[in-house]
Design an enzyme around this catalytic site. Sequence first.
Site, PDB file in Angstrom:
ATOM      1  N   GLU A   1       0.805  -1.219   0.000  1.00 31.74           N
ATOM      2  CA  GLU A   1       0.000   0.000   0.000  1.00 31.74           C
ATOM      3  C   GLU A   1       0.838   1.268   0.000  1.00 31.74           C
ATOM      4  O   GLU A   1       0.458   2.274  -0.618  1.00 31.74           O
ATOM      5  CB  GLU A   1      -0.941   0.019   1.213  1.00 31.74           C
ATOM      6  CG  GLU A   1      -2.076  -1.005   1.147  1.00 31.74           C
ATOM      7  CD  GLU A   1      -1.684  -2.369   1.669  1.00 31.74           C
ATOM      8  OE1 GLU A   1      -0.518  -2.551   2.096  1.00 31.74           O
ATOM      9  OE2 GLU A   1      -2.540  -3.272   1.677  1.00 31.74           O
TER      10      GLU A   1
ATOM     11  N   HIS B   1      -9.762  -4.457  10.507  1.00 29.77           N
ATOM     12  CA  HIS B   1     -10.560  -4.484   9.275  1.00 29.77           C
ATOM     13  C   HIS B   1     -11.927  -3.840   9.481  1.00 29.77           C
ATOM     14  O   HIS B   1     -12.839  -4.083   8.691  1.00 29.77           O
ATOM     15  CB  HIS B   1     -10.760  -5.923   8.782  1.00 29.77           C
ATOM     16  CG  HIS B   1      -9.527  -6.585   8.258  1.00 29.77           C
ATOM     17  ND1 HIS B   1      -8.494  -6.969   9.069  1.00 29.77           N
ATOM     18  CD2 HIS B   1      -9.147  -6.909   6.995  1.00 29.77           C
ATOM     19  CE1 HIS B   1      -7.537  -7.526   8.338  1.00 29.77           C
ATOM     20  NE2 HIS B   1      -7.901  -7.488   7.072  1.00 29.77           N
TER      21      HIS B   1
END
Lengths: 323, 331
Positions: free
Chosen positions: A58, A127
């Site tokens: 990322e 998450h």
Amino acid sequence: MSRKRYIHAINEALHEEMARDPKVIVFGEDVELAIMGDTRGLFEKFGRDRIRNTPICEATLTGMAVGAAAAGCRVVLHMMFSNFIYTGFDAIANQMAKLRLMTGGQAVMPITVIASYGGGGSNAAQHSDSSYPVLLNIGGVNVAVPATPADAKGLMKTAIRSNNPTFFMEAGGRGGEMGEVPDGEYTIPFGKASTVRAGQDVTIIAIGSMLKPALEAAKQLESAGIDAEIVDPRTLVPLDEAALVAAAKKTGRVVVVDEARDRCGAASYIAAVLADKAFHDLEAPIKRVSVPNVCMPYAPEAERQLIPNAERIASVATEVARA
Amino acid sequence: MTSAKADLEVGHLLALYERMLLIRRMEERLRDDAAEGNLPGAVHLYIGQEAVATGVCAQLKESDWITSTHRGHGHFLAKGGDPKAMMAEIWAKRTGICKGMGGSMHVADFSKGILGANGIVGGGFAIATGAAFASQLHHDGRIAVAFFGDGAANQGVFMESLNVSSLWKLPLVLVCEHNRFSEFTPSNQVTSGDIADRARAFKIPVSVVDGNDVVAVYKAAGDAVAHARSGAGPAFIEAHTYRIQGHLEAEALFLAGGKYREKQEIDEWRSRDPIDRARQRLTAAGAKEKDLDAIGERIARTVNEAVQFAKDSPPADNDLPFDLMFVGQRA
């Protein structure tokens, strides 16, 4: 109008915009197989020069989005879960949000970053965040938080066509929810709030995923004789301050509902703006219904109690309406 | 290391010499103006490393992309950036290349492929990789060059960019300017192994060169650029050089008497000065002293004009930040 799922409306927008503009590219982790649903069919239709799986990196993907945009691409970067925005945050906060200013306006960055946010699925702390508050504070990025399939499609098209970086925050639990979507071509402008329900007694400002429980709360309130107005800001940057201030003045009583943690969240910011600009028209203190300042636990019941639901919203709205 | 003989044409070497000297004289003036307190922010100077930016950029087209570092004036000038606009930027003036909004650490000229100096160490890797990706998708024949220091090679994005660019065969050249220091720490205290080995691990062709020899850099860059432009994937250059100035000009204040290197070491590297070496090579090849002196005079005028332009320019527009956060949307 036809009924579509939230995730299908987003998928439709991606298909239409990629067909409309050959400069639009999509990349991210597992986008070819469309693990998140929203990129389904794009690989088969547009091929690997328009949509591409990336390594899991990322920190580089966000920087690549900046470089590809600077070099002429219209970038859609898929970050999967909104917690992964943190992993890629350096290039978001230090490059994407600042390059235009730092270069005296030379950098034009048509970038749309897609990320799914929110809890409720026992996905645990890494998450389940609603991570947009950090994005509100870094400067040059827009933040869209569509709640309905129609808004999701229209805001996605605006995001892709925009010459500014936009974070398109998908309400994680809403991918399968249905709603009416206009047929044919349309876009929804940034910075225009939507009055979802008109009411006289209390104004509920519901952000993204919180629209649905807010609407349920309005039904409960109605049976208790309280007429709630519900406003969905639709984008947090730019924020339709005028519409929110007007809605606050209309009832003089405001509840802001947000799935992000309370401290320095979007609800807190909106409450501060309203305290500043609508103070003399308020009949009661502004209340926030948000996630307490804890991280999301795995255990379903422990998690459920933290996320604002219709009962909590109705309870706080009743308190504000009767104050 | 690749060694290079003086087999460039004199005219060609003169052009490299002139560009290096321009960078040197601009940096020396900035050093002096920083010392006199004329510049509002920090400046990180490129003195001693001029051969790297000059040798590499001489192999690039104007449309090729570069990303630079916090020590970025040399890359800006080597890629064809305007000395006046750079000087005005560092003086925080409205006429600066970034309208006074970026300063020394952010000099950029997108019209010349300069995607910017960068205040984040390692910040250029992913941007250059993204620009190379765009060039590959557009089939436009451009390449991207990421300049970075040995310090940046310890950032995780270095490995990530090596992986993506090698995997996708992106038209990218990575140029490590090994100047011996990670800010105030000698490189050998913070860096394990050879940096070039990190590129080799991804099957990227590597060239290790004397970064104070502009001809050696120029030749290595020629091979690397040709490789990247051919579609064969990224290439890697490790150029060994030395940072003559401090990390930043005001460092004596921070160091407060502390020391991270010996004067003798600096003097040793001064004896390998890339500009002196190019001049000796030119003289040996038959260049006339008066022609070399004329270059020096021309550059002195350019630098004086740049400083005068900066001094005479109006200050930056205080309202500009509100218009520059977004396109067509006031913050």
